[in-house]
Motif scaffolding. Sequence first.
Motif, PDB file in Angstrom:
ATOM      1  N   MET A  68       0.825  -1.209   0.000  1.00 54.08           N
ATOM      2  CA  MET A  68       0.000   0.000   0.000  1.00 54.08           C
ATOM      3  C   MET A  68       0.861   1.261   0.000  1.00 54.08           C
ATOM      4  N   ARG A  69       1.991   1.237   0.718  1.00 54.64           N
ATOM      5  CA  ARG A  69       2.890   2.401   0.720  1.00 54.64           C
ATOM      6  C   ARG A  69       3.415   2.690  -0.677  1.00 54.64           C
ATOM      7  N   GLU A  70       3.807   1.644  -1.394  1.00 57.81           N
ATOM      8  CA  GLU A  70       4.327   1.833  -2.739  1.00 57.81           C
ATOM      9  C   GLU A  70       3.230   2.338  -3.679  1.00 57.81           C
ATOM     10  N   ALA A  71       2.028   1.791  -3.557  1.00 60.72           N
ATOM     11  CA  ALA A  71       0.917   2.262  -4.386  1.00 60.72           C
ATOM     12  C   ALA A  71       0.625   3.733  -4.086  1.00 60.72           C
ATOM     13  N   ALA A  72       0.641   4.102  -2.822  1.00 60.27           N
ATOM     14  CA  ALA A  72       0.392   5.499  -2.449  1.00 60.27           C
ATOM     15  C   ALA A  72       1.509   6.402  -2.961  1.00 60.27           C
ATOM     16  N   ARG A  73       2.745   5.929  -2.882  1.00 62.50           N
ATOM     17  CA  ARG A  73       3.871   6.733  -3.382  1.00 62.50           C
ATOM     18  C   ARG A  73       3.708   7.034  -4.869  1.00 62.50           C
ATOM     19  N   LEU A  74       3.203   6.064  -5.620  1.00 67.54           N
ATOM     20  CA  LEU A  74       3.032   6.254  -7.056  1.00 67.54           C
ATOM     21  C   LEU A  74       1.808   7.098  -7.397  1.00 67.54           C
ATOM     22  N   LEU A  75       0.736   6.984  -6.626  1.00 68.03           N
ATOM     23  CA  LEU A  75      -0.530   7.590  -7.019  1.00 68.03           C
ATOM     24  C   LEU A  75      -0.897   8.883  -6.295  1.00 68.03           C
ATOM     25  N   LEU A  76      -0.425   9.086  -5.080  1.00 69.56           N
ATOM     26  CA  LEU A  76      -0.817  10.295  -4.347  1.00 69.56           C
ATOM     27  C   LEU A  76      -0.381  11.592  -5.032  1.00 69.56           C
ATOM     28  N   PRO A  77       0.805  11.672  -5.639  1.00 68.38           N
ATOM     29  CA  PRO A  77       1.149  12.947  -6.288  1.00 68.38           C
ATOM     30  C   PRO A  77       0.144  13.369  -7.362  1.00 68.38           C
ATOM     31  N   ASP A  78      -0.505  12.419  -8.020  1.00 69.71           N
ATOM     32  CA  ASP A  78      -1.455  12.753  -9.075  1.00 69.71           C
ATOM     33  C   ASP A  78      -2.893  12.886  -8.585  1.00 69.71           C
ATOM     34  N   HIS A  79      -3.251  12.183  -7.519  1.00 71.73           N
ATOM     35  CA  HIS A  79      -4.660  12.100  -7.143  1.00 71.73           C
ATOM     36  C   HIS A  79      -4.982  12.633  -5.756  1.00 71.73           C
ATOM     37  N   ALA A  80      -4.010  12.994  -4.955  1.00 75.08           N
ATOM     38  CA  ALA A  80      -4.280  13.499  -3.604  1.00 75.08           C
ATOM     39  C   ALA A  80      -4.567  14.993  -3.652  1.00 75.08           C
ATOM     40  N   ARG A  81      -5.315  15.435  -2.662  1.00 73.58           N
ATOM     41  CA  ARG A  81      -5.603  16.867  -2.548  1.00 73.58           C
ATOM     42  C   ARG A  81      -4.766  17.449  -1.419  1.00 73.58           C
ATOM     43  N   PRO A  82      -4.090  18.573  -1.662  1.00 78.18           N
ATOM     44  CA  PRO A  82      -3.298  19.204  -0.598  1.00 78.18           C
ATOM     45  C   PRO A  82      -4.190  19.564   0.589  1.00 78.18           C
TER      46      PRO A  82
END
Length: 120
Positions: A68-82
């Motif tokens: 899950m950490r690796e998936a979040a590392r790859l996807l949060l920069p594109d899909h997370a909200r500050p």
Amino acid sequence: MPDADLPIERLKKRADFLLCAQAPSTAKGAVVVQARPRGDDKPLVRAGFTATKRIGGAVERNRAKRRMREAARLLLPDHARPGFDYVFIARGGVTTRAWPRLLDDVKSALIRLAADREAP
């Protein structure tokens, strides 16, 4: 809008996890994602990861959190909200799920949370 410079930190305190537990969440496939607006002015995303004993022994729980950490590392920069905190909770099968399917689960959960947040 991808933001490669979006600062991402880890959630480590139990109180932060408990606050996220009261926030909206969505379950997709092998993962549950909770998202909570912090209410401060920092353009920071924080992410926490958890797996219960239902997932398995310590080895399986650690493997689930690493995935899950690796998936979040790859996807949060594109899909997370500050300004949001995210908690990723492992569900059954997270350790055996094919990597592209796990990425798709996390991505669709993040998109769904963003869409729910923007809906009136």
